[in-house]
Scaffold this motif. Structure first.
Motif, short mmCIF file in Angstrom:
data_model
loop_
_atom_site.label_atom_id
_atom_site.label_comp_id
_atom_site.label_asym_id
_atom_site.label_seq_id
_atom_site.Cartn_x
_atom_site.Cartn_y
_atom_site.Cartn_z
N TYR A 25 -4.08 11.40 -0.93
CA TYR A 25 -4.00 10.16 -0.15
C TYR A 25 -4.25 10.42 1.34
O TYR A 25 -5.02 9.74 1.98
CB TYR A 25 -2.60 9.57 -0.33
N GLY A 34 -4.47 -5.82 -6.62
CA GLY A 34 -5.49 -6.79 -7.03
C GLY A 34 -6.86 -6.47 -6.43
O GLY A 34 -7.90 -6.85 -6.95
N ASP A 37 -7.92 -7.62 -0.91
CA ASP A 37 -7.97 -7.25 0.52
C ASP A 37 -8.69 -5.91 0.66
O ASP A 37 -9.56 -5.74 1.51
CB ASP A 37 -6.54 -7.15 1.08
N LEU A 38 -8.34 -4.97 -0.20
CA LEU A 38 -8.88 -3.61 -0.07
C LEU A 38 -10.40 -3.56 -0.29
O LEU A 38 -11.13 -2.92 0.48
CB LEU A 38 -8.17 -2.68 -1.07
N ILE A 55 -3.20 0.76 -9.53
CA ILE A 55 -1.83 0.86 -10.08
C ILE A 55 -1.56 -0.17 -11.19
O ILE A 55 -0.44 -0.28 -11.67
CB ILE A 55 -0.76 0.72 -8.96
N ALA A 75 6.20 -5.49 -7.49
CA ALA A 75 5.10 -5.50 -6.50
C ALA A 75 3.78 -5.99 -7.07
O ALA A 75 2.95 -6.52 -6.34
CB ALA A 75 4.92 -4.09 -5.94
N THR A 102 -1.55 -20.09 -0.63
CA THR A 102 -2.28 -18.85 -0.35
C THR A 102 -3.70 -18.91 -0.92
O THR A 102 -3.89 -19.21 -2.11
CB THR A 102 -1.55 -17.64 -0.98
N ALA A 103 -4.67 -18.63 -0.09
CA ALA A 103 -6.09 -18.49 -0.49
C ALA A 103 -6.49 -19.60 -1.47
O ALA A 103 -6.30 -20.79 -1.19
CB ALA A 103 -6.33 -17.11 -1.07
N ARG A 110 -5.33 -13.00 -9.00
CA ARG A 110 -5.63 -11.56 -8.90
C ARG A 110 -4.70 -10.87 -7.87
O ARG A 110 -4.26 -9.76 -8.09
CB ARG A 110 -7.09 -11.43 -8.45
N ASN A 116 -0.30 -8.56 -0.90
CA ASN A 116 -0.28 -9.64 0.09
C ASN A 116 0.52 -9.23 1.31
O ASN A 116 0.11 -9.43 2.45
CB ASN A 116 0.28 -10.92 -0.53
N LEU A 118 1.11 -6.17 2.30
CA LEU A 118 0.49 -5.03 3.01
C LEU A 118 -0.98 -5.26 3.37
O LEU A 118 -1.70 -4.30 3.66
CB LEU A 118 0.64 -3.76 2.18
N ARG A 161 -2.20 -12.00 9.06
CA ARG A 161 -2.41 -13.38 8.61
C ARG A 161 -1.96 -13.60 7.17
O ARG A 161 -2.50 -14.43 6.45
CB ARG A 161 -3.89 -13.76 8.79
N GLY A 162 -0.95 -12.84 6.75
CA GLY A 162 -0.44 -12.99 5.38
C GLY A 162 0.39 -14.27 5.25
O GLY A 162 1.07 -14.68 6.18
N ASP A 163 0.33 -14.87 4.06
CA ASP A 163 1.12 -16.09 3.80
C ASP A 163 2.54 -15.77 3.33
O ASP A 163 3.48 -16.49 3.66
CB ASP A 163 0.43 -16.94 2.72
N VAL A 231 -9.96 -22.78 0.82
CA VAL A 231 -9.56 -21.37 0.84
C VAL A 231 -9.63 -20.88 2.27
O VAL A 231 -10.68 -20.93 2.89
CB VAL A 231 -10.43 -20.48 -0.09
C1 LIG Z 1 -11.74 -15.21 0.45
C2 LIG Z 1 -10.34 -14.65 0.70
C3 LIG Z 1 -9.36 -15.50 1.16
C4 LIG Z 1 -8.06 -15.01 1.39
N1 LIG Z 1 -7.13 -15.89 1.84
C5 LIG Z 1 -5.87 -15.45 2.03
C6 LIG Z 1 -4.87 -16.37 2.45
O1 LIG Z 1 -5.08 -17.56 2.61
N2 LIG Z 1 -3.62 -15.88 2.66
C7 LIG Z 1 -3.31 -14.57 2.46
O2 LIG Z 1 -2.15 -14.19 2.65
N3 LIG Z 1 -4.24 -13.68 2.06
C8 LIG Z 1 -5.51 -14.09 1.83
N4 LIG Z 1 -6.47 -13.20 1.40
C9 LIG Z 1 -6.16 -11.76 1.34
C10 LIG Z 1 -5.76 -11.22 -0.06
O3 LIG Z 1 -6.54 -11.77 -1.04
C11 LIG Z 1 -4.31 -11.48 -0.40
O4 LIG Z 1 -3.51 -11.08 0.67
C12 LIG Z 1 -3.86 -10.77 -1.67
O5 LIG Z 1 -2.54 -11.16 -1.97
C13 LIG Z 1 -3.85 -9.25 -1.54
O6 LIG Z 1 -3.25 -8.72 -2.71
P1 LIG Z 1 -4.00 -7.63 -3.59
O7 LIG Z 1 -3.09 -7.30 -4.73
O8 LIG Z 1 -5.36 -8.08 -3.96
O9 LIG Z 1 -4.04 -6.44 -2.54
P2 LIG Z 1 -4.99 -5.16 -2.49
O10 LIG Z 1 -6.30 -5.53 -1.92
O11 LIG Z 1 -5.00 -4.46 -3.79
O12 LIG Z 1 -4.15 -4.27 -1.46
C14 LIG Z 1 -3.99 -4.67 -0.11
C15 LIG Z 1 -3.40 -3.47 0.67
O13 LIG Z 1 -2.09 -3.16 0.21
C16 LIG Z 1 -2.00 -1.85 -0.34
N5 LIG Z 1 -1.13 -1.99 -1.50
C17 LIG Z 1 -1.24 -2.93 -2.48
N6 LIG Z 1 -0.17 -2.89 -3.28
C18 LIG Z 1 0.63 -1.89 -2.81
C19 LIG Z 1 1.92 -1.39 -3.19
N7 LIG Z 1 2.61 -1.91 -4.22
N8 LIG Z 1 2.46 -0.38 -2.46
C20 LIG Z 1 1.79 0.17 -1.40
N9 LIG Z 1 0.57 -0.28 -0.99
C21 LIG Z 1 0.01 -1.31 -1.68
C22 LIG Z 1 -3.43 -1.44 -0.63
O14 LIG Z 1 -3.61 -0.03 -0.52
C23 LIG Z 1 -4.19 -2.19 0.46
O15 LIG Z 1 -4.15 -1.46 1.66
C24 LIG Z 1 -7.76 -13.66 1.14
C25 LIG Z 1 -8.77 -12.80 0.66
C26 LIG Z 1 -10.03 -13.29 0.43
C27 LIG Z 1 -11.07 -12.35 -0.12
#
Ligand SMILES: Cc1cc2nc3c(=O)[nH]c(=O)nc-3n(C[C@H](O)[C@H](O)[C@H](O)COP(=O)(O)OP(=O)(O)OC[C@H]3O[C@@H](n4cnc5c(N)ncnc54)[C@H](O)[C@@H]3O)c2cc1C
Length: 309
Positions: A25, A34, A37-38, A55, A75, A102-103, A110, A116, A118, A161-163, A231
């Motif tokens: 890492y 999901g 974001d990554l 994971i 988580a 959210t989104a 997903r 969300n 992080l 900008r997390g919700d 969105v």
């Molecule tokens: C078009 C679009 C619109 C969006 N709109 C919004 C919105 O309105 N509001 C909002 O809040 N977000 C929004 N997002 C951002 C994102 O989709 C969300 O925040 C989503 O919940 C991220 O969750 P994920 O599981 O996909 O995270 P991932 O992309 O898998 O991870 C995000 C980060 O967290 C880390 N991570 C994930 N899980 C863990 C864990 N358990 N322990 C340690 N590290 C971890 C990853 O390494 C990465 O750095 C949007 C994204 C897109 C593409």
């Protein structure tokens, strides 16, 4: 359109397997939940991990459980499941409303609560393709020593900008952080550093295992101001939660690298917070809406939410 760079991809099935992989890492591995974001970050060259550790096959990370004094949310629980959970809807209106807003529904299906929380901070001059960014000098968040949004700025003003985090903070939530050295529980507000370059205090070999909320039926709600209703990230967001005795928290997000949290113990105190928050926040020109407008919207949104809840 940028193409996806190459990286190794692994799917551990246990926490032990995960922590066996994570020594890599430090040299560029990233946890994937999901991926919403990554993956865009990797595609834009904002993150360049050699190894992506998915994971989703690790059992026991997706649940909402009432543990008597506490409610625990795994988580990997999706935002969609949080939105539709009857216990959350009944006890924690701020969280229910934040998940609903959210989104979009496909991202809620997903995106996980851990991801969300992080998700990285964002900036108009940073969340761009590599080619676009190359037309500017590298900024602090991009390995450089300047801020492209605030000329002469010596720190990074990118915005969280997390919700879900503001809603969870209003509820007094904490997170269980696990590493190969064991588990620890940390108040959610304490994982935010306030530094846009490195927004979280978690080290790269730590995982959020679950989110813990004190088990009480709370009053409250969530307000989100965004450009596009279909969105969009919040441009300003406010969460309020209060117990039956009128004590609680109001949290303002999307105006800095971490949410602003205010505690109150009566309705009179709560009513003073919108003005305090308006004075405290100093957004800069790093989003599509002007700083002046966003600063004013903090007070407007907070007052509107107080009237509603
Ligand atoms: C078009 C679009 C619109 C969006 N709109 C919004 C919105 O309105 N509001 C909002 O809040 N977000 C929004 N997002 C951002 C994102 O989709 C969300 O925040 C989503 O919940 C991220 O969750 P994920 O599981 O996909 O995270 P991932 O992309 O898998 O991870 C995000 C980060 O967290 C880390 N991570 C994930 N899980 C863990 C864990 N358990 N322990 C340690 N590290 C971890 C990853 O390494 C990465 O750095 C949007 C994204 C897109 C593409």
């Amino acid at each position: 359109m940028s193409s996806m760079p190459e990286f190794e991809y692994k799917r551990p099935e246990t926490l032990k397997e995960l922590f066996d992989l994570l020594p890599g890492y430090e040299s560029g591995a990233a946890i994937l939940a999901g991926g919403t974001d990554l993956m865009p970050r990797i595609k834009r060259g904002l993150e360049k991990p050699g190894l992506v550790v998915d994971i989703k096959d690790i059992e026991g990370l997706s649940y909402v459980e009432d543990k008597g004094e506490k409610v625990k949310i795994g988580a990997l629980t999706t935002i969609f499941d949080i939105r539709n959970n009857t216990l959350i809807k009944d006890k924690y209106p701020a969280l229910h409303e934040a998940a609903t807003l959210t989104a979009s529904e496909n991202i809620q299906l997903r995106g996980s609560i851990g991801g969300n929380i992080l998700q990285n901070t964002r900036c108009l001059y940073y969340n761009k393709s590599e080619a676009w960014r190359d037309s500017f000098k590298p900024c602090l968040k991009n390995g450089g020593d300047i801020c492209n949004a605030a000329k002469g700025g010596k720190r990074c003003f990118s915005v969280y900008r997390g919700d879900l985090a503001p809603a969870l903070m209003s509820l007094g939530a904490s997170v269980c952080i696990v590493s190969e050295n064991g588990e620890k529980e940390t108040a959610l507000e304490d994982i935010f550093t306030g530094d846009g370059v490195t927004p979280f205090s978690l080290s790269r070999d730590e995982l959020i295992k679950n989110v813990i909320i004190p088990s009480a039926k709370m009053k409250g709600g969530y307000g989100k101001f965004r450009m596009r209703k279909a969105v969009d990230y919040p441009s300003v967001n406010v969460a309020i939660s209060m117990d039956t005795g009128g004590k609680g928290r109001l949290v303002v997000g999307s105006v800095g690298a971490k949410p602003f949290m205010y505690e109150f113990s009566s309705l009179e105190e709560l009513k003073e917070i919108p003005e305090r928050a308006y004075k405290d926040v100093s957004p800069i020109n790093n989003m599509s809406l002007s700083p002046y407008y966003r600063k004013n919207m903090v007070r407007v949104l907070a007052e509107e939410l107080i009237r509603r809840v």
